[in-house]
Design an enzyme around this catalytic site. Structure first.
Site, PDB file in Angstrom:
ATOM      1  N   ALA A 165       4.089  -4.522  -8.318  1.00 43.69           N
ATOM      2  CA  ALA A 165       2.748  -5.042  -8.590  1.00 43.69           C
ATOM      3  C   ALA A 165       1.797  -4.576  -7.483  1.00 43.69           C
ATOM      4  O   ALA A 165       1.365  -3.420  -7.477  1.00 43.69           O
ATOM      5  CB  ALA A 165       2.795  -6.557  -8.690  1.00 43.69           C
ATOM      6  N   ARG A 166       1.502  -5.431  -6.556  1.00 44.26           N
ATOM      7  CA  ARG A 166       0.730  -5.108  -5.357  1.00 44.26           C
ATOM      8  C   ARG A 166       1.396  -5.811  -4.184  1.00 44.26           C
ATOM      9  O   ARG A 166       1.978  -6.892  -4.344  1.00 44.26           O
ATOM     10  CB  ARG A 166      -0.732  -5.556  -5.489  1.00 44.26           C
ATOM     11  CG  ARG A 166      -1.564  -4.723  -6.446  1.00 44.26           C
ATOM     12  CD  ARG A 166      -1.778  -3.305  -5.923  1.00 44.26           C
ATOM     13  NE  ARG A 166      -2.643  -2.501  -6.783  1.00 44.26           N
ATOM     14  CZ  ARG A 166      -2.200  -1.715  -7.761  1.00 44.26           C
ATOM     15  NH1 ARG A 166      -0.901  -1.676  -8.025  1.00 44.26           N
ATOM     16  NH2 ARG A 166      -3.040  -1.002  -8.472  1.00 44.26           N
ATOM     17  N   ASP A 179       8.047  -1.055  -4.220  1.00 43.89           N
ATOM     18  CA  ASP A 179       7.228   0.141  -4.404  1.00 43.89           C
ATOM     19  C   ASP A 179       5.861  -0.030  -3.763  1.00 43.89           C
ATOM     20  O   ASP A 179       5.126   0.931  -3.614  1.00 43.89           O
ATOM     21  CB  ASP A 179       7.054   0.439  -5.898  1.00 43.89           C
ATOM     22  CG  ASP A 179       6.358   1.768  -6.139  1.00 43.89           C
ATOM     23  OD1 ASP A 179       6.831   2.786  -5.602  1.00 43.89           O
ATOM     24  OD2 ASP A 179       5.329   1.789  -6.854  1.00 43.89           O
ATOM     25  N   GLU A 235      -0.629  -0.146   3.305  1.00 45.33           N
ATOM     26  CA  GLU A 235      -0.135   1.178   2.930  1.00 45.33           C
ATOM     27  C   GLU A 235      -1.024   2.248   3.550  1.00 45.33           C
ATOM     28  O   GLU A 235      -2.249   2.128   3.522  1.00 45.33           O
ATOM     29  CB  GLU A 235      -0.122   1.326   1.402  1.00 45.33           C
ATOM     30  CG  GLU A 235       0.815   0.349   0.719  1.00 45.33           C
ATOM     31  CD  GLU A 235       0.815   0.451  -0.806  1.00 45.33           C
ATOM     32  OE1 GLU A 235       0.087   1.303  -1.347  1.00 45.33           O
ATOM     33  OE2 GLU A 235       1.552  -0.305  -1.449  1.00 45.33           O
ATOM     34  N   HIS A 287       4.972   3.672  -3.061  1.00 42.92           N
ATOM     35  CA  HIS A 287       3.972   3.418  -4.102  1.00 42.92           C
ATOM     36  C   HIS A 287       3.866   4.606  -5.070  1.00 42.92           C
ATOM     37  O   HIS A 287       2.781   5.119  -5.338  1.00 42.92           O
ATOM     38  CB  HIS A 287       2.606   3.118  -3.477  1.00 42.92           C
ATOM     39  CG  HIS A 287       1.718   2.319  -4.400  1.00 42.92           C
ATOM     40  ND1 HIS A 287       0.726   1.483  -3.949  1.00 42.92           N
ATOM     41  CD2 HIS A 287       1.667   2.245  -5.762  1.00 42.92           C
ATOM     42  CE1 HIS A 287       0.101   0.930  -4.979  1.00 42.92           C
ATOM     43  NE2 HIS A 287       0.656   1.388  -6.093  1.00 42.92           N
TER      44      HIS A 287
END
Length: 322
Positions: free
Chosen positions: A238-239, A263, A268, A287
């Protein structure tokens, strides 16, 4: 008659995606150009009727773009776009929802399989030229998805496809969405987000594929990790901020959960001093869940259909935001 041009000029703006190349494979049916930097976009955006963009967007570009009629966001998220200003300038905005549904749902399954089959351990052993023996300890033995229970948090395009994949693995799937009245979409059960805490003890996997909203920010924190089984896994596609990262690191260090397949991260790129790099029960990807060779074409399909609708004077566009 529509005010949308019959032969629109399209600007593709991204630091890496190959939208221009993929458009050329279609015969470049409309004039187009591609830019790789904000500076180049600022210099050329005045030529564009259509802009295909994601991270390079700035609201300050609107005064520089008198011809712009339609923005196709590459991503599902459109927080960077000031909707009121777009309306003021008469610019239509559509997002890329659904373009990466196959990619991200398959990526989530990949993270699940990577952890349960301990594929990252096998890869590390390969690099060490180490052939591991048979394992009596269940804590380090490979396992299988069949018969396990997964909670899928988020039931948009990605979540719905993920549920279908997990059912093919003979898993029990519990769906969690903001409005459970919208349907189960093939899940064995569907619940509202507020019910998640009482569902967590049942899960072998908690898989996050929800948008980042005020309701979901920090959704998985210390209390959630305390409620999960010590044999359970977290998967986050998701985030990063849907998870309290400090609480997750503490849970992984204490073996409060068996592992986390991630992920996305709170920051980031992931900072070099993050403990996540070296935690043996963390399985990381940078990601890349949505980045497959099909992604550009999937977005171009949305764009091309919307251009035809705009030329016909229609307002019922795919994924219309503004």
């Amino acid at each position: 008659m529509s005010s949308f041009p019959a032969n629109p000029t399209i600007a593709f703006a991204h630091v890496a995606y190959r939208n221009g190349d993929r458009f050329a494979e279609r015969g470049s049916p409309y004039p187009n150009f591609e830019v790789r930097s904000l500076e180049d976009l600022q210099a050329k955006i005045a030529e564009a009727d259509v802009l295909v963009v994601s991270g390079m967007w700035r609201n300050s570009l609107l005064p520089l773009s008198p011809k712009l009629k339609y923005i196709q966001a590459l991503s599902s998220g459109t927080d960077a776009f000031d909707r009121a200003v777009l309306k003021e300038h008469g610019v239509t905005l559509c997002n890329g929802a659904g373009a990466n549904a196959a990619a991200v749902s398959e990526h989530a399954v990949g993270l699940m399989l990577g952890m349960v089959r301990r594929l990252f351990v096998a890869r590390d052993d390969q690099h060490r030229k180490h052939w591991s023996g048979m394992k009596g300890d269940f804590a380090i033995r490979e396992d299988e998805l069949a018969g396990k229970t997964a909670i899928v948090v988020g039931m948009g395009n990605i979540g719905v496809r993920l549920i279908k994949l997990l059912k093919a693995f003979e898993m029990t799937v519990i769906g969690v969405r903001a409005n459970p009245a919208s349907g189960a979409a093939g899940a064995d059960e569907v619940h509202g987000t507020a019910e998640l805490p009482k569902l967590l003890p049942r899960a072998d996997f908690v898989v996050l594929v929800c948008p980042l909203t005020a309701e979901t920010e920090g959704l998985i924190g210390a209390e959630a990790f305390a409620a999960m089984k010590p044999t359970a896994y977290l998967v986050n596609c998701a985030r990063g901020k849907v998870v309290d990262e400090e609480a997750m690191i503490a849970a992984l260090k204490a073996n409060r959960i068996r592992g986390a397949g991630l992920d996305v991260m709170a920051t980031e790129p992931l900072p070099q001093d993050s403990p996540l790099w070296e935690l043996p029960n963390a399985f990381l990807a940078p990601h890349t869940g949505g980045e497959t060779c099909a992604f550009e074409d999937n977005v171009l399909d949305i764009m091309m259909e919307n251009i035809e609708r705009l030329k016909a004077g229609r307002t019922d566009l795919i994924n219309k935001i503004v």
